[in-house]
Design a protein around this motif. Structure first.
Motif, mmCIF file in Angstrom:
data_model
loop_
_atom_site.group_PDB
_atom_site.id
_atom_site.type_symbol
_atom_site.label_atom_id
_atom_site.label_comp_id
_atom_site.label_asym_id
_atom_site.label_seq_id
_atom_site.Cartn_x
_atom_site.Cartn_y
_atom_site.Cartn_z
ATOM 1 N N TYR A 1 -2.088 -1.075 -7.956
ATOM 2 C CA TYR A 1 -0.957 0.819 -6.793
ATOM 3 C C TYR A 1 0.066 0.152 -5.783
ATOM 4 N N LYS A 2 0.234 -1.043 -6.126
ATOM 5 C CA LYS A 2 0.938 -1.880 -4.712
ATOM 6 C C LYS A 2 1.067 -0.980 -3.900
ATOM 7 N N ARG A 3 -0.892 -0.938 -2.777
ATOM 8 C CA ARG A 3 -1.166 -0.372 -1.566
ATOM 9 C C ARG A 3 -1.467 -1.664 -0.879
ATOM 10 N N LEU A 4 -1.526 -3.049 -1.326
ATOM 11 C CA LEU A 4 -2.266 -3.628 -0.536
ATOM 12 C C LEU A 4 -1.250 -4.028 0.140
ATOM 13 N N SER A 5 -1.973 -3.884 1.672
ATOM 14 C CA SER A 5 -0.615 -5.018 2.113
ATOM 15 C C SER A 5 -2.524 -6.196 3.938
ATOM 16 N N LEU A 6 -1.339 -6.646 3.835
ATOM 17 C CA LEU A 6 -2.737 -7.071 5.384
ATOM 18 C C LEU A 6 -2.274 -5.923 6.065
ATOM 19 N N GLU A 7 -2.187 -5.412 6.534
ATOM 20 C CA GLU A 7 -2.761 -4.441 7.494
ATOM 21 C C GLU A 7 -3.203 -3.523 6.762
ATOM 22 N N VAL A 8 -3.504 -2.741 5.665
ATOM 23 C CA VAL A 8 -3.937 -2.664 5.007
ATOM 24 C C VAL A 8 -5.896 -3.283 4.695
ATOM 25 N N VAL A 9 -5.406 -4.501 4.633
ATOM 26 C CA VAL A 9 -7.188 -5.607 4.050
ATOM 27 C C VAL A 9 -7.482 -5.452 6.179
ATOM 28 N N PHE B 1 -16.905 -2.024 1.131
ATOM 29 C CA PHE B 1 -15.722 -2.112 1.755
ATOM 30 C C PHE B 1 -14.253 -1.906 0.244
ATOM 31 N N MET B 2 -14.994 -2.214 -1.065
ATOM 32 C CA MET B 2 -14.944 -1.602 -1.718
ATOM 33 C C MET B 2 -14.700 -0.199 -1.150
ATOM 34 N N GLY B 3 -15.169 0.816 -1.236
ATOM 35 C CA GLY B 3 -14.620 3.068 -0.539
ATOM 36 C C GLY B 3 -13.755 2.069 0.295
ATOM 37 N N TYR B 4 -13.510 1.409 0.833
ATOM 38 C CA TYR B 4 -12.184 1.575 2.173
ATOM 39 C C TYR B 4 -10.826 1.202 1.334
ATOM 40 N N LEU B 5 -11.288 -0.231 0.738
ATOM 41 C CA LEU B 5 -9.990 -0.164 -0.411
ATOM 42 C C LEU B 5 -9.272 0.314 -1.261
ATOM 43 N N VAL B 6 -10.258 1.737 -1.799
ATOM 44 C CA VAL B 6 -10.530 2.299 -3.418
ATOM 45 C C VAL B 6 -9.568 3.770 -2.600
ATOM 46 N N GLU B 7 -9.888 3.486 -1.048
ATOM 47 C CA GLU B 7 -9.748 4.789 -0.425
ATOM 48 C C GLU B 7 -8.273 5.079 -0.206
ATOM 49 N N ARG B 8 -7.916 3.436 0.470
ATOM 50 C CA ARG B 8 -6.808 2.957 0.617
ATOM 51 C C ARG B 8 -5.853 3.119 -0.902
ATOM 52 N N ALA B 9 -5.854 2.980 -1.840
ATOM 53 C CA ALA B 9 -5.472 2.451 -3.200
ATOM 54 C C ALA B 9 -4.567 4.227 -3.400
ATOM 55 N N ASN B 10 -4.824 5.509 -2.611
ATOM 56 C CA ASN B 10 -4.254 6.218 -2.574
ATOM 57 C C ASN B 10 -4.168 7.176 -4.162
ATOM 58 N N LEU B 11 -5.407 6.726 -4.488
ATOM 59 C CA LEU B 11 -5.444 7.581 -6.372
ATOM 60 C C LEU B 11 -5.879 8.580 -6.005
ATOM 61 N N ILE B 12 -6.279 9.742 -4.722
ATOM 62 C CA ILE B 12 -6.822 10.825 -4.984
ATOM 63 C C ILE B 12 -5.858 11.479 -5.366
ATOM 64 N N GLU B 13 -4.725 11.415 -4.910
ATOM 65 C CA GLU B 13 -3.721 12.029 -5.068
ATOM 66 C C GLU B 13 -3.464 12.561 -6.261
ATOM 67 N N LYS B 14 -3.178 11.310 -7.374
ATOM 68 C CA LYS B 14 -2.769 11.240 -8.627
ATOM 69 C C LYS B 14 -4.377 12.146 -9.359
ATOM 70 N N LEU B 15 -4.835 11.678 -9.214
ATOM 71 C CA LEU B 15 -6.920 11.727 -9.843
ATOM 72 C C LEU B 15 -6.558 13.396 -9.263
ATOM 73 N N PHE B 16 -6.474 14.349 -8.136
ATOM 74 C CA PHE B 16 -6.284 15.827 -8.392
ATOM 75 C C PHE B 16 -5.306 16.496 -9.443
ATOM 76 N N LYS B 17 -4.116 15.877 -9.395
ATOM 77 C CA LYS B 17 -3.128 16.905 -9.824
ATOM 78 C C LYS B 17 -3.548 16.305 -11.441
#
Length: 643
Positions: free
Chosen positions: A471-479, A102-118
């Motif tokens: 990161y303002k990615r939390l929504s009912l759909e994401v959860v 569950f932690m992994g899926y939430l982190v994935e949907r926080a969309n950090l990977i694009e900022k992290l790679f850049k």
């Protein structure tokens, strides 16, 4: 229709398994239950390769062959199934799996990977093969935070592969970096593989996490070293970034100081506090920039001070002031035990009148009791006084080395802190450090004994929830989507564990385990030969099977043999975890290659991806050899923390 090469390979492996099983059965005079167990094992492998669900294949085969072993007694067969399933259901270690997923899926949907790679590719712009290095670091961090290989490879395939292709990287180099980096989450804690191995082998998951940390970092370091070396030797494979691609744009208020990208940031910001030319820039903005500048040094000082207090704290020494029996002292001279008089020795009491009290015995007894009572009241008897030495312990060598390296990094940070590097550092603060803090919080609480893996997994799930909200990615759909995927993955893993328990019980009941043990022991292998044989078998199994299937099917076969050869199950688990990276990297059944091919441009072929994977597979073998030659790479931390 022409059959694909992958299908030819798969059918060839299946035919080899079936023919081996038939040859074994024909070579023996009488077919025993043990041979039926080996036949069951062969049929399970073939069924899985044909695409049947692993968990239900294990359960079905286990039930059928248990029924045969019990001479068609259905009641006893069902009893065994229920007992094996209940044993799996009561395993507390497995509770951590859905929480980590569950932690992994939430982190994935926080969309950090694009900022992290850049931010990573800008931070490493001057390193040879910077894009591939940034890809590996991003994959390592993100795969560690999520543990979901398919998600990491897919996202990096969408993000990093086009960037590397535009920069002129060779397709095999780009594909190899993505697939190899995405698989690091299998090994680096918190890893679901280590939880499954710990539950299967009966090894502490806490010690497995501590032991897998440095081998995982070593493997990631070897990947990065290979990319840098090849970028130097073959610049056409990984050309350096152009000046335009390394350019960092400054915020408007920073440019109004005025400031440029190459200017030394701390000095200019301090000057701006008392300057007159920057009246249009708010003082609060300048103070916030200075706070960011001071932050690394402040964290270094706080970390050094707190860890110094911990590693040099005085050792508590317990001091017991107990007078040894028979020793002469002032406190025991009158009431202690004494030798009988020499002359006459021990004598019988007078017969007439029996035993009598001597004159004045009562006062003497009273005095003796009083003296004894006064002695008993001293701290020498029931109560021990603990005294603490005032001298602190010297700091261990690893502390000096670690903080010397951190101090050097801090010094370089401040010596070359231009405004461009300050902006990159701010980007890292918003992408890299939140994930690192989450990972270190979860791992630190487990490794240092502050929380069990299950409790730490709950903390990690809460951390992923907060990251998605921040990161303002939390929504009912994401959860809802994260909960659904977590339930799906957890159900797969837990049913797999139930199927493994039923299969292992049937295999042991048939005597297959005993037959394999007799066969291995009859070869008179040394410890080294056994380790090589086991790792080669696991490496080959990684071609047709995934790591979950290898853990639940074949580890119960290897683990009982470890005690005979004197192999530590913890060390064996670390070798297996390194080796099982091949389950995702070994062509032609490499799942990460198919994940990448699914999102790659049409010009990228599967063969190019396979070619790029092969050097990283060789690096995995090198890492296994290094870990075997120097076991302390994996065992030092568990021995330090849990000795």
């Amino acid at each position: 229709m022409k059959m694909r090469k992958e299908l030819w390979f798969g059918f060839s492996i299946m035919a080899l398994v079936v023919l081996s099983a038939i040859a074994l059965l024909l070579s023996v005079e009488t077919v025993t239950n043990g041979h039926l167990g080996l036949l069951m094992l062969s049929l399970v492998v073939v069924a899985i390769m044909l695409g049947f669900p692993t968990a239900f294949t294990l359960m079905g085969m286990g039930m059928i062959f248990t029924w045969l072993a019990y001479e068609r007694d259905t009641t006893r067969t069902l009893d065994l199934m229920v007992q094996a399933a209940y044993k799996s259901m009561t395993n507390d270690v497995l509770i951590a799996i859905p929480l980590f997923v569950f932690m992994g899926y939430l982190v994935e949907r926080a969309n950090l990977i694009e900022k992290l790679f850049k931010s990573m590719h800008l931070a490493m712009a001057r390193v040879p093969g910077s894009l591939a290095v940034a890809t590996l670091v991003t994959c390592a961090v993100f795969a560690t935070a999520t543990g979901i290989v398919g998600a990491v490879v897919t996202l990096m395939g969408l993000l990093a592969l086009p960037t590397m292709m535009r920069a002129g990287y060779s397709t095999p180099m780009a594909a190899g970096a993505i697939t190899a980096g995405g698989c690091l989450g299998i090994l680096i804690p918190p890893s679901v593989l280590l939880i499954l191995y710990g539950a299967t082998a009966g090894v502490s998951v806490v010690q497995l996490y501590a032991g897998a940390l440095f081998p995982g970092l070593m493997l990631a370091g070897l990947y990065i070293a290979y990319v840098i070396i090849m970028a130097k030797l073959k610049p056409a494979w990984a050309p350096p970034l152009s000046a335009a691609e390394r350019q960092v744009s400054l915020p408007m208020q920073t440019r109004n100081l005025p400031a440029n990208t190459e200017q030394y940031a701390p000095a200019r910001l301090l000057t701006a506090l008392k300057g007159q030319r920057n009246a249009q820039v708010p003082t609060g903005y300048i103070l916030r920039q200075l706070a960011v500048v001071v932050l690394p040094g402040l964290l270094f000082v706080l970390l050094a001070a707190s860890s110094w207090q911990s590693v040099t704290k005085p050792v508590l020494q317990e001091h017991y002031d107990i007078q040894p029996i028979g020793m002469e002292s002032s406190s025991f001279s009158s009431s202690g035990l004494a030798e009988p008089p020499v002359e006459g020795g021990l004598q019988e009491p007078p017969v007439e009148g029996g035993l009598q009290e001597p004159p004045g015995a009562e006062p003497a007894a009273t005095n003796t009791a009083t003296a004894a009572t006064s002695d008993l009241q001293e701290p020498a008897t029931a109560k021990a006084e603990a005294s603490t030495t005032q001298a602190r312990q010297p700091a261990p060598t690893w502390w000096w080395v670690g903080f010397a390296l951190l101090g050097a990094c801090n010094a370089f940070f401040y010596l070359f802190l231009s405004f461009a590097r300050l902006e990159i550092f701010k980007m890292l603060l918003s992408s890299f450090f939140p994930l690192v803090v989450l990972i270190l919080t979860v791992l630190g609480s487990i490794v240092f004994g502050l929380a069990t893996p299950t409790e730490a997994a709950a903390m990690g799930a809460l951390g992923g929830f907060l990251l998605a909200a921040a990161y303002k990615r939390l929504s009912l759909e994401v959860v809802k989507e994260s909960v659904y995927l977590t339930a799906k993955t957890s159900a797969m893993v837990c049913w797999l564990f139930v199927g493994s328990a039923i299969f292992s019980a049937a295999f042991a009941l048939l005597g297959g385990q005993e037959l394999i043990e007799r066969w291995v022991l009859s070869m008179n292998l040394s410890k080294i030969e056994f380790m090589i044989l086991s790792q080669v078998v696991i490496f080959l199994l990684g071609w047709p099977l995934e790591w979950t299937e290898i853990i639940v099917i074949f580890m119960p076969i290897f683990i009982p043999l470890l005690n005979h050869f004197g192999v530590d199950p913890l060390f064996f688990g670390l070798l297996v975890a390194l080796n099982l990276q091949t389950a995702f990297l070994s062509p032609p059944v490499a799942m990460s290659a198919f994940y990448l091919k699914g999102v790659a441009p049409p010009s990228v072929t599967l063969n190019q991806i396979f070619v790029g994977m092969l050097p990283f597979m060789g690096i995995q073998i090198l890492a296994i050899v290094l870990l075997y030659m120097w076991p302390q790479i994996g065992l030092w931390l568990p021995q330090l923390l849990y000795k």
